[in-house]
Design an enzyme around this catalytic site. Structure first.
Site, PDB file in Angstrom:
ATOM      1  CB  CYS A 194     -15.040   6.805   4.345  1.00 30.46           C
ATOM      2  SG  CYS A 194     -13.190   7.407   4.783  1.00 30.46           S
ATOM      3  CB  CYS A 247      -8.608   8.501  -1.419  1.00 31.17           C
ATOM      4  SG  CYS A 247      -8.666   8.493   0.461  1.00 31.17           S
ATOM      5  CE  LYS A 255       6.624   0.907  -4.374  1.00 31.80           C
ATOM      6  NZ  LYS A 255       6.525   2.483  -5.141  1.00 31.80           N
TER       7      LYS A 255
END
EC number: 3.2.2.-
Length: 312
Positions: free
Chosen positions: A306, A290, A220
């Site tokens: 969702c 979220c 990442k």
């Protein structure tokens, strides 16, 4: 007794018969029932040689290759292979539109405290890139607010490769505390800075493979460093927020267990032009709506779309 005339005729016939026998069949024209004349001496020798000559073998049949003229699309360049349909999640485009709408204010912590805001924009390019990498190393398992605070303290001391190498471990630990795993990060920062000085002249590598080879640098961080420091989109940067949201929205073909597995699954179908946007978009969405625990589904525009929200 025969007369003298008959006796003369008999004598003439006898002479003609004798002459015909001596001449053989060649004396007169050949009839239908007559045998052919025997060949002369030269012809007989030729016939003998011909009868004793070896029999010629028949040649094997050769295969004939037939080339057919290709169509216009087949001439010149090779024809493109058939494209296999790529899997993509249901309703992902509408879900993305809704997330963009919810993130339009750009007021999440990542929007003003993320890696793009932690380096000194007035520093030389090589120093800026080093500061980008350092902020990413500090951000692991750490909130953006804490990372930004540590970077401010480091920059106040003059944040360069040389300054870090001249700082003792205890002082460096105080400067970066309370980032997550700060003791390990002190060691990684020192090791990485030494490598950068010795191998890269104080700069950072320009490839993901070389970046992840540095102590304390993961995939990442490498992809974000390529995007922010070098301006190159090398892949999707997936942290815990992106990993969690991608699984909740079923943006992976099957459930993934790690951020790196999620990255590979997303890159299989997500259009490349969205790779740069998706990290900041989902990180901010994960910070505000979220959430890891008790997500705010009632305020989410994707509640009806969702799959995870249906089970809550």
């Amino acid at each position: 007794m025969c007369s003298p005339q008959e006796s003369g005729m008999n004598t003439l016939n006898a002479r003609m018969l004798t002459r015909n026998r001596s001449l053989g069949p060649r004396a007169g024209p050949r009839g239908c029932g007559e045998e052919p004349a025997p060949p002369r001496r030269g012809e007989a020798a030729a016939e003998a040689r011909k009868s004793h000559s070896p029999v010629k073998r028949r040649r094997k049949a050769q295969r004939l290759c037939v080339a057919y003229e290709g169509s216009d699309s087949e001439k010149g360049e090779k024809a493109e292979p058939l494209k296999v349909p790529v899997w993509e999640p249901q309703d992902w485009q509408q879900q993305l539109v809704n997330i963009r709408a919810m993130r339009s204010e750009k007021d999440a912590p990542v929007d003003h405290l993320g890696v793009e805001h932690c380096y000194d924009s007035s520093a030389p390019p090589k120093v800026r890139r080093y500061q980008v990498l350092l902020s990413l190393m500090l951000s692991s398992q750490t909130k953006d607010q804490v990372t930004a605070g540590a970077m401010q303290r480091l920059r106040a001391q003059g944040l360069t490769v040389d300054s870090i190498l001249q700082t003792d471990d205890a002082t460096l630990g105080k400067l970066i505390y309370p980032v997550g795993f700060w003791r390990s990060k002190v060691k990684y920062i020192k090791q990485t800075s030494t490598i950068l000085q010795q191998r890269y002249g104080g700069d950072i590598p320009a490839s993901v493979a070389e970046l992840v080879a540095l102590p304390g640098v993961g995939p990442k961080m490498a992809h974000l460093a390529m995007a922010v420091a070098w301006g190159t989109v090398s892949g999707i940067a997936v942290d815990t927020h992106v990993h969690r949201i991608a699984n909740r929205l079923r943006w992976t073909k099957k459930a993934t267990k790690s951020p790196e597995e999620t990255r590979a699954a997303l890159e299989e179908w997500l259009p490349r032009e969205l790779w740069h946007e998706i990290n900041g978009l989902l990180v901010g969405f994960g910070q505000q709506t979220c959430l890891p625990v008790r997500p705010r589904c009632q305020a989410c525009l994707n509640q009806a779309l969702c799959p995870a929200a249906q089970g809550l």
